[in-house]
Design an enzyme around this catalytic site. Structure first.
Site, PDB file in Angstrom:
ATOM      1  N   TYR A 104       0.844  -1.203   0.000  1.00 50.29           N
ATOM      2  CA  TYR A 104       0.000   0.000   0.000  1.00 50.29           C
ATOM      3  C   TYR A 104       0.880   1.255   0.000  1.00 50.29           C
ATOM      4  CZ  TYR A 104      -3.572  -3.470   0.638  1.00 50.29           C
ATOM      5  OH  TYR A 104      -4.378  -4.561   0.455  1.00 50.29           O
TER       6      TYR A 104
ATOM      7  N   LYS B  58      -2.167 -31.008   4.073  1.00 47.18           N
ATOM      8  CA  LYS B  58      -3.527 -30.710   4.523  1.00 47.18           C
ATOM      9  C   LYS B  58      -3.794 -31.194   5.952  1.00 47.18           C
ATOM     10  CE  LYS B  58      -6.771 -29.830   1.662  1.00 47.18           C
ATOM     11  NZ  LYS B  58      -7.929 -30.181   0.837  1.00 47.18           N
TER      12      LYS B  58
HETATM   13  C1  LIG Z   1     -11.030 -35.140  -2.303  1.00 46.48           C
HETATM   14  C2  LIG Z   1     -11.810 -34.049  -1.663  1.00 46.48           C
HETATM   15  C3  LIG Z   1     -11.137 -32.935  -1.156  1.00 46.48           C
HETATM   16  C4  LIG Z   1     -11.855 -31.904  -0.575  1.00 46.48           C
HETATM   17  N1  LIG Z   1     -11.158 -30.847  -0.062  1.00 46.48           N
HETATM   18  C5  LIG Z   1     -11.821 -29.870   0.584  1.00 46.48           C
HETATM   19  C6  LIG Z   1     -11.118 -28.796   1.214  1.00 46.48           C
HETATM   20  O1  LIG Z   1      -9.900 -28.741   1.197  1.00 46.48           O
HETATM   21  N2  LIG Z   1     -11.834 -27.826   1.837  1.00 46.48           N
HETATM   22  C7  LIG Z   1     -13.194 -27.873   1.885  1.00 46.48           C
HETATM   23  O2  LIG Z   1     -13.792 -26.973   2.474  1.00 46.48           O
HETATM   24  N3  LIG Z   1     -13.891 -28.861   1.308  1.00 46.48           N
HETATM   25  C8  LIG Z   1     -13.245 -29.873   0.658  1.00 46.48           C
HETATM   26  N4  LIG Z   1     -13.949 -30.900   0.087  1.00 46.48           N
HETATM   27  C9  LIG Z   1     -15.422 -30.832   0.092  1.00 46.48           C
HETATM   28  C10 LIG Z   1     -15.987 -31.222   1.471  1.00 46.48           C
HETATM   29  O3  LIG Z   1     -15.445 -32.458   1.865  1.00 46.48           O
HETATM   30  C11 LIG Z   1     -17.515 -31.290   1.412  1.00 46.48           C
HETATM   31  O4  LIG Z   1     -18.045 -30.092   0.905  1.00 46.48           O
HETATM   32  C12 LIG Z   1     -18.070 -31.534   2.820  1.00 46.48           C
HETATM   33  O5  LIG Z   1     -17.594 -32.761   3.301  1.00 46.48           O
HETATM   34  C13 LIG Z   1     -19.608 -31.524   2.800  1.00 46.48           C
HETATM   35  O6  LIG Z   1     -20.059 -31.817   4.092  1.00 46.48           O
HETATM   36  P1  LIG Z   1     -21.484 -32.465   4.376  1.00 46.48           P
HETATM   37  O7  LIG Z   1     -21.496 -32.763   5.823  1.00 46.48           O
HETATM   38  O8  LIG Z   1     -22.535 -31.615   3.797  1.00 46.48           O
HETATM   39  O9  LIG Z   1     -21.503 -33.810   3.527  1.00 46.48           O
HETATM   40  P2  LIG Z   1     -20.572 -35.094   3.634  1.00 46.48           P
HETATM   41  O10 LIG Z   1     -19.216 -34.752   4.076  1.00 46.48           O
HETATM   42  O11 LIG Z   1     -20.706 -35.780   2.327  1.00 46.48           O
HETATM   43  O12 LIG Z   1     -21.247 -35.958   4.777  1.00 46.48           O
HETATM   44  C14 LIG Z   1     -22.483 -36.593   4.614  1.00 46.48           C
HETATM   45  C15 LIG Z   1     -22.536 -37.786   5.567  1.00 46.48           C
HETATM   46  O13 LIG Z   1     -23.851 -38.279   5.621  1.00 46.48           O
HETATM   47  C16 LIG Z   1     -23.794 -39.688   5.688  1.00 46.48           C
HETATM   48  N5  LIG Z   1     -25.106 -40.196   5.243  1.00 46.48           N
HETATM   49  C17 LIG Z   1     -25.664 -40.070   4.017  1.00 46.48           C
HETATM   50  N6  LIG Z   1     -26.899 -40.614   4.008  1.00 46.48           N
HETATM   51  C18 LIG Z   1     -27.116 -41.098   5.260  1.00 46.48           C
HETATM   52  C19 LIG Z   1     -28.196 -41.772   5.868  1.00 46.48           C
HETATM   53  N7  LIG Z   1     -29.326 -42.020   5.225  1.00 46.48           N
HETATM   54  N8  LIG Z   1     -28.067 -42.130   7.168  1.00 46.48           N
HETATM   55  C20 LIG Z   1     -26.941 -41.875   7.865  1.00 46.48           C
HETATM   56  N9  LIG Z   1     -25.893 -41.234   7.319  1.00 46.48           N
HETATM   57  C21 LIG Z   1     -25.972 -40.855   6.040  1.00 46.48           C
HETATM   58  C22 LIG Z   1     -22.640 -40.037   4.766  1.00 46.48           C
HETATM   59  O14 LIG Z   1     -22.136 -41.327   5.015  1.00 46.48           O
HETATM   60  C23 LIG Z   1     -21.655 -38.934   5.120  1.00 46.48           C
HETATM   61  O15 LIG Z   1     -20.799 -39.329   6.174  1.00 46.48           O
HETATM   62  C24 LIG Z   1     -13.270 -31.964  -0.511  1.00 46.48           C
HETATM   63  C25 LIG Z   1     -13.958 -33.066  -1.015  1.00 46.48           C
HETATM   64  C26 LIG Z   1     -13.247 -34.118  -1.573  1.00 46.48           C
HETATM   65  C27 LIG Z   1     -13.993 -35.307  -2.112  1.00 46.48           C
END
Ligand SMILES: Cc1cc2nc3c(=O)[nH]c(=O)nc-3n(C[C@H](O)[C@H](O)[C@H](O)COP(=O)(O)OP(=O)(O)OC[C@H]3O[C@@H](n4cnc5c(N)ncnc54)[C@H](O)[C@@H]3O)c2cc1C
Ligand SMILES: Cc1cc2nc3c(=O)[nH]c(=O)nc-3n(C[C@H](O)[C@H](O)[C@H](O)COP(=O)(O)O)c2cc1C
Ligand code: SF4
Length: 641
Positions: free
Chosen positions: A173, A427
């Protein structure tokens, strides 16, 4: 005695008595109003950090001149009308026995005409490496006018009752532009050798000294090394510090970088903890005033070592305090596991481009007072379905509100898709966050049941008052000609099966997950080719980590093919088409790995809506995004119960 005796020992800068060595550095929040006035949200944001135990907070950069305002989210102090807002802020901070310093700044060539409506100015008419905007060279009269404006700003802040001011002389800046041989090519008394380049900064300090009491803290924040080829190097940085001390600076806050090195300034998880502390240490050896160090200092243990080794007198925790305002109190009480870890993911700095500060791990920003004063909820029987970040965050908030929470996760392990986020190199912070979220679920108000799938019948039988559906997304495999018979792996399988894989790997799609998988596999010794349809590798990643991962992939020799579409897939081969030219066959791969598409998973919520009174869908179940949205929507849904 505290576990961190140095960190929690008192200190003094000029007239400011500080209860410990923990500084919150200036960080824009964009919580002011569009004209730059202090708002109630800003007050509650800073008070929260004071209540959390910070020694002193530095209020974010505040414009001393309308032409130096970086954007419409920047606080202002260029007229008397702004003083009462700061007075209210200082009074509130003092009610909690806290100390407050305000950072004064002018953006120079980084202040966009687009925002200010005014011509941009700088020491020389050299374009900003970041914005590409070329400023008009300031005349000597204009420079002296700006010196007075810094002094007027300081006077107003002093009258508002602040405990000190900081002058922003870092990060590219205006004052840094004058100090830097890169941005300052003037031939008059304000440019040329070091002495002339420091003149503007020195005049500012001296002019401020004339308008505030002798012992009022005037802290200078400098970039002691600009991390560029032709910019300030530490040897010159040390001279700047000595010159500022002589001019009347009460302390030097040692930061780094300018707008040619923006990917280092706010160090992401690819850079070392304490990556600028060696600069503070070097400066400390040549001055007598207190030294503040900053730069990816992640916790009290590391900070204590810095102080023990005499590398600095105070330690600034920036993003750590965005993510966990109560870090100091928790550290003092020895509750280290309770500290919500910062990921160094830089979503925060990214977010302020869109206006308001947000944070992956802390969904409460800007709502601190409101949340603290929420009336106790009438306890409900709450079922959270899904143990990913969204479900874990929802369960924690709901339990803290006094609800009786049960969480069902169909897998044996908690963490959902975020488990994969923890696997690529560097990470570890994601691992810490996941562990933190899981630890929070060991709460007497939360019953966690793993390997329990929430079916419609099971929910009917459980009869909850409310369901938070945090079930993540459904994966849909991408279909391409030939892909059915091509034995394609998806990204998650590849993370889990690395030990069984051959050496020559093709990754189709170089988005965030594709890049991280490439980094992970190349660290395991695999030879990687990536194909991306778009022109950009890592699109969707925040700029800072994106820069570093692309550099890592280049260094590892990953073959990154862009602007290229896959038109056919077979066992071990692809046929690809560039924008121009004939299709080409690439072959000899042991494995082809392809991203899947995420489809929101709202089936469960739809099926239970007619017999559960309250159903909230959160996180990737609503739409596939990141942990930030998952954590914040989980918490918001729980606050609504
Ligand atoms: C390789 C990879 C790298 C990533 N890196 C990053 C990162 O660096 N930073 C970041 O912010 N995000 C990252 N993400 C994205 C992040 O992981 C997701 O956005 C986040 O996990 C979403 O959270 P969630 O709780 O909504 O869903 P999820 O993490 O998908 O969790 C959903 C859960 O619900 C359970 N479930 C589903 N249906 C049922 C049911 N009927 N009964 C009981 N349990 C159930 C599943 O088993 C799962 O454990 C990454 C994703 C991947 C694949
Ligand atoms: C969201 C955000 C806004 C920032 N705004 C400012 C600012 O207004 N003034 C400043 O000098 N530095 C600013 N910085 C830099 C921080 O003060 C600090 O130097 C940087 O985040 C590195 O410290 P940390 O690793 O402890 O976060 C900002 C950083 C972030 C993350
Ligand atoms: S957004 Fe990321 S880097 Fe910024 S404070 Fe939050 S966790 Fe830390």
């Amino acid at each position: 005695m505290s576990n961190f005796p140095k960190l929690f020992s008192p200190f003094k800068i000029g007239s400011m008595d500080i209860k410990n060595r923990i500084v919150m550095p200036a960080m824009e929040t964009h919580l002011c109003d569009e004209e730059g006035f202090v708002t109630d949200e800003i007050i509650s944001y800073y008070c929260e950090r004071i209540i959390g135990g910070v020694g002193y907070v530095t209020v974010e950069n505040t414009a001393i001149d309308p032409a130096g305002r970086l954007n419409d989210g920047m606080l202002c102090i260029h007229e008397d009308k702004f003083t009462p807002g700061f007075k209210k802020l200082c009074d509130e901070v003092h009610k909690f026995d806290g100390k407050i310093v305000v950072q004064l700044s002018h953006g120079g060539r980084e202040a966009l005409k687009y925002y200010t409506g005014l011509e941009s100015v700088g020491p020389s008419a050299l374009p900003s490496p970041l914005t590409k905007q070329t400023p008009r060279e300031l005349s000597v009269d204009e420079i002296q006018d700006l010196v007075s404006k810094f002094a007027d700003g300081a006077k107003r802040i002093h009258e508002a009752g602040a405990d000190g001011i900081e002058i922003h002389m870092a990060h590219g800046y205006l004052v840094n532009q004058f100090l830097s041989p890169e941005a300052n090519h003037r031939k008059d008394e304000y440019g040329g050798n070091v002495e002339k380049r420091t003149r503007f900064a020195v005049e500012i300090v001296k002019a401020i000294r004339e308008k505030v009491p002798e012992d009022f803290p005037v802290i200078c924040r400098i970039s002691a090394d600009e991390y560029t080829e032709t910019g300030i190097k530490i040897e010159e940085g040390k001279t700047h510090a000595q010159t500022l001390e002589k001019a009347g600076a009460s302390a030097i806050h040692v930061s780094a970088c300018n707008s040619s090195s923006p990917f280092y300034n706010i160090p992401t998880y690819y850079l070392d903890e304490g990556c600028f502390t060696h600069l503070a240490e070097a400066v400390k050896k040549v001055v007598n005033v207190p030294i503040i160090t900053v730069g990816r200092i992640l916790g009290p243990e590391f900070a204590e070592k810095i102080l023990e080794q005499g590398k600095a007198d105070l330690v600034a925790f920036g993003r750590v305090l965005i993510g966990e305002p109560f870090m100091p109190e928790k550290a003092r009480a020895g509750l280290l596991d309770e500290i919500r870890p910062c990921l160094s993911c830089n979503k925060c700095i990214n977010s302020i481009m869109d206006r308001m500060l947000i944070c992956t791990v802390n969904p409460d920003i800007g709502k601190e007072t409101k949340i603290r004063n929420l009336p106790k909820a009438k306890p409900k029987k709450v079922l959270v379905v899904g143990g990913g970040p969204a479900g874990l965050s929802a369960a924690d908030t709901a339990a803290r509100r006094g609800h009786h929470v049960t969480l069902w996760e169909k897998e044996a392990e908690l963490g959902g898709n975020f488990r994969f986020a923890t696997l690529p190199p560097f990470k570890d912070p994601m691992k810490n966050l996941l562990q933190h979220l899981i630890n929070k679920s060991y709460n007497e108000n939360i019953t966690v049941i793993t390997e329990k799938e929430a079916t419609v019948d099971a929910i009917k039988e459980f009869a909850p008052d409310a369901v938070i559906a945090a079930v993540g997304s459904n994966e849909v495999k991408l279909e391409l000609p030939g892909s059915k018979d091509a034995d394609i792996m998806d990204i998650k399988e590849a993370f889990l099966e690395v030990d069984k894989m051959g050496d020559n790997i093709m990754i189709v799609g170089a988005g965030p997950e594709g890049c991280e998988l490439a980094d992970f596999l190349s660290a395991a010794g695999k030879k990687i080719t990536m194909i991306e349809m778009k022109r950009i590798i890592g699109m969707g990643l925040v700029a800072h980590p994106r820069y570093h991962i692309v550099e890592r992939l280049k260094k590892a020799g990953v073959n990154m093919v862009i602007s290229t579409k896959v038109i056919e897939i077979g066992k071990g081969y692809l046929v690809v088409q560039k924008r121009k030219g004939e299709p080409e066959k690439l072959e000899g791969f042991d494995h082809i790995i392809m991203s899947t598409l995420n489809k929101p998973n709202n089936e469960l919520a739809d099926a239970i809506n007619d017999f559960v009174k309250e159903v909230h869908v959160v996180g990737d179940a609503l739409s596939g995004r990141t942990a930030l949205e998952a954590i914040s929507e989980g918490s918001d849904a729980a606050l609504k119960l």
